[in-house]
Enzyme design. Structure first.
Site, PDB file in Angstrom:
ATOM      1  N   ASP A  69     -11.182   2.781   4.102  1.00 52.70           N
ATOM      2  CA  ASP A  69     -11.475   1.348   4.062  1.00 52.70           C
ATOM      3  C   ASP A  69     -12.975   1.077   3.956  1.00 52.70           C
ATOM      4  O   ASP A  69     -13.381  -0.036   3.624  1.00 52.70           O
ATOM      5  CB  ASP A  69     -10.991   0.687   5.365  1.00 52.70           C
ATOM      6  CG  ASP A  69      -9.743  -0.156   5.170  1.00 52.70           C
ATOM      7  OD1 ASP A  69      -9.554  -0.663   4.058  1.00 52.70           O
ATOM      8  OD2 ASP A  69      -8.974  -0.292   6.141  1.00 52.70           O
ATOM      9  N   LYS A  99       0.837  -1.201   0.000  1.00 52.78           N
ATOM     10  CA  LYS A  99       0.000   0.000   0.000  1.00 52.78           C
ATOM     11  C   LYS A  99       0.877   1.258   0.000  1.00 52.78           C
ATOM     12  O   LYS A  99       0.608   2.207  -0.738  1.00 52.78           O
ATOM     13  CB  LYS A  99      -0.964  -0.022   1.206  1.00 52.78           C
ATOM     14  CG  LYS A  99      -2.049  -1.099   1.062  1.00 52.78           C
ATOM     15  CD  LYS A  99      -2.847  -1.379   2.337  1.00 52.78           C
ATOM     16  CE  LYS A  99      -3.808  -2.558   2.112  1.00 52.78           C
ATOM     17  NZ  LYS A  99      -4.605  -2.924   3.300  1.00 52.78           N
ATOM     18  N   GLN A 145      -4.851  -1.736   9.561  1.00 44.90           N
ATOM     19  CA  GLN A 145      -4.818  -3.043   8.912  1.00 44.90           C
ATOM     20  C   GLN A 145      -5.490  -4.119   9.777  1.00 44.90           C
ATOM     21  O   GLN A 145      -5.215  -4.227  10.972  1.00 44.90           O
ATOM     22  CB  GLN A 145      -3.358  -3.425   8.606  1.00 44.90           C
ATOM     23  CG  GLN A 145      -3.190  -4.711   7.809  1.00 44.90           C
ATOM     24  CD  GLN A 145      -3.756  -4.654   6.397  1.00 44.90           C
ATOM     25  OE1 GLN A 145      -3.844  -3.592   5.778  1.00 44.90           O
ATOM     26  NE2 GLN A 145      -4.159  -5.794   5.877  1.00 44.90           N
TER      27      GLN A 145
HETATM   28  N1  GUN Z   1      -7.222  -6.949   5.722  1.00 44.85           N
HETATM   29  C1  GUN Z   1      -7.612  -7.631   4.613  1.00 44.85           C
HETATM   30  N2  GUN Z   1      -8.190  -6.800   3.722  1.00 44.85           N
HETATM   31  C2  GUN Z   1      -8.169  -5.554   4.300  1.00 44.85           C
HETATM   32  C3  GUN Z   1      -8.626  -4.287   3.860  1.00 44.85           C
HETATM   33  O1  GUN Z   1      -9.194  -4.098   2.781  1.00 44.85           O
HETATM   34  N3  GUN Z   1      -8.401  -3.262   4.732  1.00 44.85           N
HETATM   35  C4  GUN Z   1      -7.805  -3.436   5.936  1.00 44.85           C
HETATM   36  N4  GUN Z   1      -7.645  -2.385   6.715  1.00 44.85           N
HETATM   37  N5  GUN Z   1      -7.393  -4.603   6.368  1.00 44.85           N
HETATM   38  C5  GUN Z   1      -7.561  -5.663   5.537  1.00 44.85           C
END
Ligand code: GUN
Length: 291
Positions: A116, A49, A93
């Site tokens: 998110d 990311k 996350q």
């Molecule tokens: N863990 C797996 N997919 C995601 C996501 O799209 N966002 C976040 N914050 N954690 C994740």
């Protein structure tokens, strides 16, 4: 059968965002990435990311509190990012360590910075088809993959396997929406669904998001169906230097010959999730700047 190339489609999207960000005068959009602990998959996702943000010209900040952080400390860290005018998007996350209440943390993020799309306000806006909210990145990425691959969902039967907050539920809401590219008829299956295989066999579009390696087998797929594999499972493989290989939720080798289109793992849905996070961050920047 056509393999849907998520890397290529994500690269197109990233190039579009890069051009858009280059036109922004002054301050760049900024994304705060919060990772608690050292879960190996999370380390790799958060790194990706940050790298993609840099490629686009989005600033990113890494916050890596220790695994011993308390709920109150993590919430106050989020409060600080909410109050920081230079931060446009906040991502915590998932999964968080078990002693932390993930839902409470997501709800603490300001809805305007919730790139998110996990905050109750954004989940509500998704259900109400209010485009001012943020949709969860993986489902939004799947909708984009389908649209850019020429799959029109209107009137089609989409069967989603998995009911998570991150994928299954928001995808069902997106595919149901009354707008071009959506208008699907949606069935959501899960671990307690009776007659799951027979239901999946009625799908024009199958989305596997259950987190079990190679769960969807050839006998469950109608010939000509579109198959979207959201699974990223690490399976032990002594032949690999890393000691593991990535396997989706679909038994790819057996299912691919039946499908009209299919996403590979890796290189299918995964890159789209990251690209949509960047799209949401640029959207948050514009919304906060008042246009
Ligand atoms: N863990 C797996 N997919 C995601 C996501 O799209 N966002 C976040 N914050 N954690 C994740």
């Amino acid at each position: 059968m056509e393999v849907i190339d998520g890397n290529r489609i994500a690269a197109d999207l990233i190039a579009e965002l890069k051009a858009e960000v280059a036109r922004i005068p002054g301050r760049r959009p900024c994304l705060a990435l919060v990772r608690v602990g050292d879960d190996p998959a999370s380390v790799s996702y958060v790194r990706k990311k940050g790298l993609t943000a840099a490629e686009i010209g989005i600033e990113s900040r890494n916050l890596l509190p220790p695994v011993s952080i308390t709920q109150a400390e993590l919430e106050s860290l989020v409060d600080g990012l909410n109050a920081d005018p230079a931060v446009d998007g906040i991502l915590v996350q998932s999964p968080l360590p078990a002693h932390l209440d993930e839902r409470a943390v997501f709800a603490r993020i300001s809805p305007e910075k919730d790139v998110d799309g996990f905050h109750p306000v954004n989940v509500g806006k998704l259900a109400q088809e209010d485009a001012s909210g943020f949709a969860s990145c993986t489902p939004a990425g799947i909708m984009e993959l389908l649209a850019r691959s020429g799959v029109d969902l209107a009137g089609k039967h989409m069967v989603v396997i998995g009911r998570s907050l991150i994928v299954g539920k928001p995808l069902a809401l997106l595919a149901l929406q009354k707008r071009p590219g959506a208008n699907a008829t949606v069935t959501v299956c899960h671990s307690r669904t009776a007659g799951l295989a027979a239901l999946v066999r009625t799908a024009d579009v199958v989305v596997a998001a259950i987190g079990r390696p190679e769960f969807v087998t050839a006998d469950m797929v109608k010939p000509g169906a579109v198959v979207i594999d959201v699974g990223i499972n690490r399976v032990a493989d002594p032949a690999k230097k890393s000691g593991y290989r990535l396997v989706g939720d679909v038994a790819y080798a057996a299912v691919a010959p039946l499908a009209s289109r299919i996403t590979p793992v890796p290189g299918g849905v995964g890159p789209m999730t990251v690209a949509m996070l960047m799209k949401n961050t640029v959207k948050a920047f514009h919304l906060r700047k008042g246009g």
